[in-house]
Enzyme design. Sequence first.
Site, PDB file in Angstrom:
ATOM      1  N   GLU A  85       0.835  -1.215   0.000  1.00 54.41           N
ATOM      2  CA  GLU A  85       0.000   0.000   0.000  1.00 54.41           C
ATOM      3  C   GLU A  85       0.861   1.253   0.000  1.00 54.41           C
ATOM      4  OE1 GLU A  85      -3.290  -0.050   2.773  1.00 54.41           O
ATOM      5  OE2 GLU A  85      -3.387   2.143   2.802  1.00 54.41           O
ATOM      6  N   ASP A 281       4.523 -14.236  11.727  1.00 51.61           N
ATOM      7  CA  ASP A 281       3.250 -14.731  11.214  1.00 51.61           C
ATOM      8  C   ASP A 281       2.165 -13.656  11.377  1.00 51.61           C
ATOM      9  OD1 ASP A 281       0.809 -15.977  10.864  1.00 51.61           O
ATOM     10  OD2 ASP A 281       1.337 -17.779  11.978  1.00 51.61           O
TER      11      ASP A 281
HETATM   12  C1  MEV Z   1      -5.892   3.250   5.050  1.00 50.95           C
HETATM   13  O1  MEV Z   1      -5.148   2.111   4.692  1.00 50.95           O
HETATM   14  C2  MEV Z   1      -5.893   3.431   6.550  1.00 50.95           C
HETATM   15  C3  MEV Z   1      -6.791   4.555   7.067  1.00 50.95           C
HETATM   16  O2  MEV Z   1      -8.122   4.391   6.589  1.00 50.95           O
HETATM   17  C4  MEV Z   1      -6.747   4.456   8.586  1.00 50.95           C
HETATM   18  C5  MEV Z   1      -7.732   5.360   9.307  1.00 50.95           C
HETATM   19  O3  MEV Z   1      -8.759   5.722   8.722  1.00 50.95           O
HETATM   20  O4  MEV Z   1      -7.444   5.669  10.483  1.00 50.95           O
HETATM   21  C6  MEV Z   1      -6.329   5.912   6.583  1.00 50.95           C
END
Ligand code: MEV
Length: 425
Positions: A85, A281
């Site tokens: 990501e 893990d």
């Molecule tokens: C995205 O991968 C994670 C978020 O949605 C976390 C959050 O909303 O606190 C940005």
Amino acid sequence: MSKTINGFSKLTKIEKIDWLIENFFEGDKKARKILSQYWNDNKIIQDLHDDFIENTISNYYLPFGIAPNFLINGVDYTIPMAIEESSVVAAASLVAKFWSTRGGFKAEVISTVKIGQVHFMFEGNKAELQNYFNTKKKDLLKATESITKNMRKRGGGILDIELRDKTKDLQNYYQLHVTFETVDSMGANFINSCLEAIASEFEKETIRVIMSILSNYVPECLVRAEISCNVENLYADNSEFLAQKFVEAVQIANIEPYRAVTHNKGIMNGIDAVVIATGNDFRAIESCVHAYAAKNGRYKSLSNATIEKGIFKFWIEIPLALGTVGGLTSLHPLSKFSMQLLGNPTAKELMQIIAVAGLAQNFAALRALTTTGIQKGHMKMHLTNIIKGLGASETHKKFLIKYFENKTVTHNAVVEAYNKLVENR
Ligand code: MEV
């Protein structure tokens, strides 16, 4: 053509791929290329990967990035992260730098107890069972002595065995609830071997052992990480107001499960990335963490925040059963690399580092969400990906990034702006 097959595991890798291509890709050579382009030229590495699992036909890469400038308990760390990501590593790096000038992260391990259970059925008298257990307990420990010998030398072993009556929840159901200290190893094999030895020593005609297995729920393998600073040092402008918004965002995640799941997902962005990079893990960590988040009957935030007497405090308390020796940790060259990068930490140190990675990620998400929103950062990344996809020159790329600074990024808008640029050349 039938899409089922007998004896698949006995085929060579090439034969397996031939079968796949013929049955699922209409003989398309491109599909074969997709698999083969991820093979490693180094036979030792490829053999290693082939042997991790069964029926390996290729390798599935994840980007491996690093986030420097993490100051944890006064020690500088550069943290390895394996994640697909975008923005996660960038956010970790930014937050690490930010807190390194505000005292850094403080982390402590609260407890390191791991758990395994022998699940069994018994239909007789409860007091008799208790007596049998009391007289047998020494033998149960003795039955594991050869397995626990090395672990005991390292300071670990079996902490206790308890008989638990679960008949209120399920007729005739009892457990031997066993607690372990596994020091620097994750300890799954060790725990399971001990449990099986205990079970066969304990079993008799009237005791029907159903199964013996470790529990991935380890609420007493707990670590805490924290950051704090004067409220006025948190934001460049309007700090008190924004810090209050931040705290309220955490309060919302504490009472609203829909928000808590996303809030905790953001924490797991940081945690999983380091767990994977260090060869641990992540499925075990994930299942445990979410059970812990729901331990009081309602799923809630894993982190907490307060402002008291002008001090902003943000912390996380999280169960993490990790290993720094054995398993993939010692087998995968990149896990070994990660461990070395982290200074070959003990399991306790790794618990602290990983809890910090989770807290940092949560801080980054909440700071963005309660100020600019997260789309700004994401859209920047989206923009560069679109520009990359268009094959734009470096000059055009710079122009487009500047051009979209105050404009909404959509695929069409970027393509249009790019086409105009190219036409006017
Ligand atoms: C995205 O991968 C994670 C978020 O949605 C976390 C959050 O909303 O606190 C940005």
